[in-house]
Design a protein around this motif. Structure first.
Motif, PDB file in Angstrom:
ATOM      1  N   ILE A   1       1.026  -0.910  -0.048  1.00 31.50           N
ATOM      2  CA  ILE A   1       0.453  -0.137  -0.272  1.00 31.50           C
ATOM      3  C   ILE A   1       0.854   1.159   0.302  1.00 31.50           C
ATOM      4  O   ILE A   1       0.469   2.457  -0.589  1.00 31.50           O
ATOM      5  CB  ILE A   1      -1.048   0.427   1.214  1.00 31.50           C
ATOM      6  CG1 ILE A   1      -1.692  -1.257   1.370  1.00 31.50           C
ATOM      7  CG2 ILE A   1      -1.551   1.121   1.237  1.00 31.50           C
ATOM      8  CD1 ILE A   1      -2.601  -1.118   0.664  1.00 31.50           C
ATOM      9  N   ASN A   2       1.934   1.453   0.835  1.00 32.06           N
ATOM     10  CA  ASN A   2       2.611   2.730   1.080  1.00 32.06           C
ATOM     11  C   ASN A   2       3.698   2.924  -0.011  1.00 32.06           C
ATOM     12  O   ASN A   2       4.145   4.040  -0.654  1.00 32.06           O
ATOM     13  CB  ASN A   2       3.839   1.914   2.506  1.00 32.06           C
ATOM     14  CG  ASN A   2       2.530   1.937   3.192  1.00 32.06           C
ATOM     15  OD1 ASN A   2       1.823   2.397   3.844  1.00 32.06           O
ATOM     16  ND2 ASN A   2       3.690   1.190   3.985  1.00 32.06           N
TER      17      ASN A   2
ATOM     18  N   ARG B   1       1.392   4.638  -2.536  1.00 33.48           N
ATOM     19  CA  ARG B   1       0.443   6.186  -2.893  1.00 33.48           C
ATOM     20  C   ARG B   1       1.411   6.668  -2.831  1.00 33.48           C
ATOM     21  O   ARG B   1       1.896   6.748  -2.356  1.00 33.48           O
ATOM     22  CB  ARG B   1      -0.157   6.164  -0.926  1.00 33.48           C
ATOM     23  CG  ARG B   1      -1.079   4.850  -1.003  1.00 33.48           C
ATOM     24  CD  ARG B   1      -2.501   4.587  -1.453  1.00 33.48           C
ATOM     25  NE  ARG B   1      -2.837   4.180  -1.275  1.00 33.48           N
ATOM     26  CZ  ARG B   1      -3.225   2.893  -1.745  1.00 33.48           C
ATOM     27  NH1 ARG B   1      -2.021   2.791  -2.619  1.00 33.48           N
ATOM     28  NH2 ARG B   1      -4.550   2.210  -1.705  1.00 33.48           N
TER      29      ARG B   1
ATOM     30  N   THR C   1       1.338  -5.132  -5.019  1.00 35.85           N
ATOM     31  CA  THR C   1       1.813  -3.403  -4.937  1.00 35.85           C
ATOM     32  C   THR C   1       1.253  -3.166  -6.550  1.00 35.85           C
ATOM     33  O   THR C   1       0.791  -1.853  -6.659  1.00 35.85           O
ATOM     34  CB  THR C   1       3.812  -3.414  -4.861  1.00 35.85           C
ATOM     35  OG1 THR C   1       4.061  -4.205  -4.615  1.00 35.85           O
ATOM     36  CG2 THR C   1       3.320  -1.906  -5.229  1.00 35.85           C
TER      37      THR C   1
ATOM     38  N   ALA D   1      -2.370  -2.987  -5.894  1.00 39.08           N
ATOM     39  CA  ALA D   1      -3.295  -1.629  -4.957  1.00 39.08           C
ATOM     40  C   ALA D   1      -2.859  -0.597  -5.165  1.00 39.08           C
ATOM     41  O   ALA D   1      -3.050   0.296  -4.650  1.00 39.08           O
ATOM     42  CB  ALA D   1      -2.061  -2.155  -3.531  1.00 39.08           C
TER      43      ALA D   1
END
Length: 417
Positions: free
Chosen positions: A84-85, A88, A118, A121
């Motif tokens: 997720i990170n 973003r 990844t 997401a």
């Protein structure tokens, strides 16, 4: 070996470089280096298969940041969610190499390892920070041609991914054909284009570049010192801006910009024929080429020999047609931009050309000071006045100038249409 000058094409961009398993992982190391040198803030994520070909240590050294190798690796991640990170705030994910297996995973929406997880997401809605997926396939030619792979690639495209390549040529298995991952320099050019603003999206652009060669006999001719670099830079910049670009090139030794259709010519007559056959189908015509004003009236059948004579042979010349004026005079002409390469009185000569050929814009530059060089300074002349590029009157590299000029032309074209 000297390195090419650093151009910060990706300054301020946050990219995720994702590697799946394949021998082309060795190219990903060079791609990583090029992305960092271009100014990108880069994070790298690797599948288990990728780590069979290249180590995370190598990519960490080149990117300057820890490499993510598992969805269970929570080091440095307060929420234990690296997949997720990573996405973003990212500007794009670059999957290079993209194996047939990884392409199949993405087409099916599978997410049982870190790379596919990844990619799955990443945000897809513009309002939530759209993160494009750029996919560089790398596999054996039979694997690439297989109907299952082609279905999967078509599904990726339908889902919004941009597929870069593949290339054709020698493969690690010893076979030859489609399936090679693009070379790092080509991928970098495609990535820059993918992330560029698109003020010419949907437009068609015709550009001439380089000198012409007017034959005297089978081995000699009249030409000039134009290198074609400015025209080729404009072709690349127009493609980056979203245009469909056709480049009519005189005799130069330059690589064709990615995604640009090239037509090679020699003489002014050949250039005129190529341009007039295509001009009506284009919305914008940029006449960068330094077309010879004159050509020999007669072409000698064989090489003209001295034969001990002290007097040079008489060379009778005739005027070449004015390609730019002919295009501007079409019943429904494209938006025409002329170039004036002068040795003196730049503004006056550029304005005279503007008026005489009834053009909306002429771009002037001092030919002897720029032919063959990688930098330049331009003077934009129109009915309202003059404008320097760069604005402070200094010089800039030709690609930087080309991008600025394309943005200016796109603004004018939008107003004109």
């Amino acid at each position: 070996m000297s390195l090419a000058p650093v151009r910060p094409d990706l300054a301020g961009k946050r990219l995720v470089l994702a590697l799946s398993g394949g021998i082309a992982c060795y190219k990903a190391a060079e791609l990583c280096r090029l992305l960092v040198r271009s100014g990108a803030e880069l994070r790298v994520v690797m599948s288990d298969g990728a780590q069979r070909f290249i180590t995370p240590t190598t990519l960490q050294a080149l990117s300057g940041r820890p490499v993510v190798t598992s969805q269970w690796d929570a080091s440095g991640e307060a929420n234990a969610m690296p997949h997720i990170n990573l996405t973003r705030g990212a500007d794009a994910i670059v999957l290079a190499p993209a194996s047939a297996e990884m392409i199949a995973r993405l087409a099916q929406g599978r997410s049982d390892e870190i790379v596919s997880l990844t990619c799955l997401a990443r945000p897809l809605a513009t309002g939530h920070g759209l993160v494009p997926l750029l996919v560089a396939p790398a596999m054996n030619r039979e694997m690439w041609a297989h109907p299952a792979t082609q279905r999967n690639v078509a599904q990726l495209r339908a889902d919004g991914a941009l597929v870069l390549g593949p290339d054709a040529g020698d493969q690690a298995c010893g076979e030859i054909g489609d399936g090679r991952m693009l070379e790092p320099e080509a991928l970098l050019e495609d990535i820059v284009a993918a992330l560029s603003l698109k003020p010419l999206a949907g437009r068609s652009v015709l550009i001439t570049a380089g000198p012409t060669f007017e034959a005297i006999d089978p081995v000699r001719g009249l030409t000039n010192r134009s290198s074609g670099k400015m025209g080729f830079a404009l072709a690349r910049a127009a493609r980056e801006a979203g245009a469909t670009v056709t480049l009519v090139a005189g005799p130069v030794h330059l690589d064709t910009p990615r995604g640009v259709a090239r037509v090679d010519v020699q003489s002014a007559q050949q250039m005129q024929d190529a341009v007039l056959a295509r001009a009506a189908a284009h919305e914008l015509f940029i006449a960068t080429a330094a077309v010879a004003d004159w050509r020999p009236l007669q072409l000698a059948e064989h090489k003209i020999k001295k034969n001990g004579k002290k007097q040079p042979p008489a060379l009778e010349l005739t005027e070449n047609a004015d390609i730019l004026a002919a295009v501007a005079a079409l019943p429904r002409p494209p938006f025409c931009v002329g170039f004036a390469a002068e040795s003196e009185n730049l503004a006056a000569h550029a304005r005279e050309k503007l008026v005489r050929k009834k053009l909306p814009l002429v771009v002037g530059n001092l030919g002897p000071a720029t032919f063959g060089r990688d930098d330049n300074a331009l003077l934009l002349v129109d009915a309202d006045g003059e404008q320097s590029l760069p604005a402070d009157g200094s010089q800039a590299d030709k690609l930087t100038l080309a991008r600025a000029l394309v943005a200016e032309i796109a603004r004018r074209l939008a107003v004109a249409r």
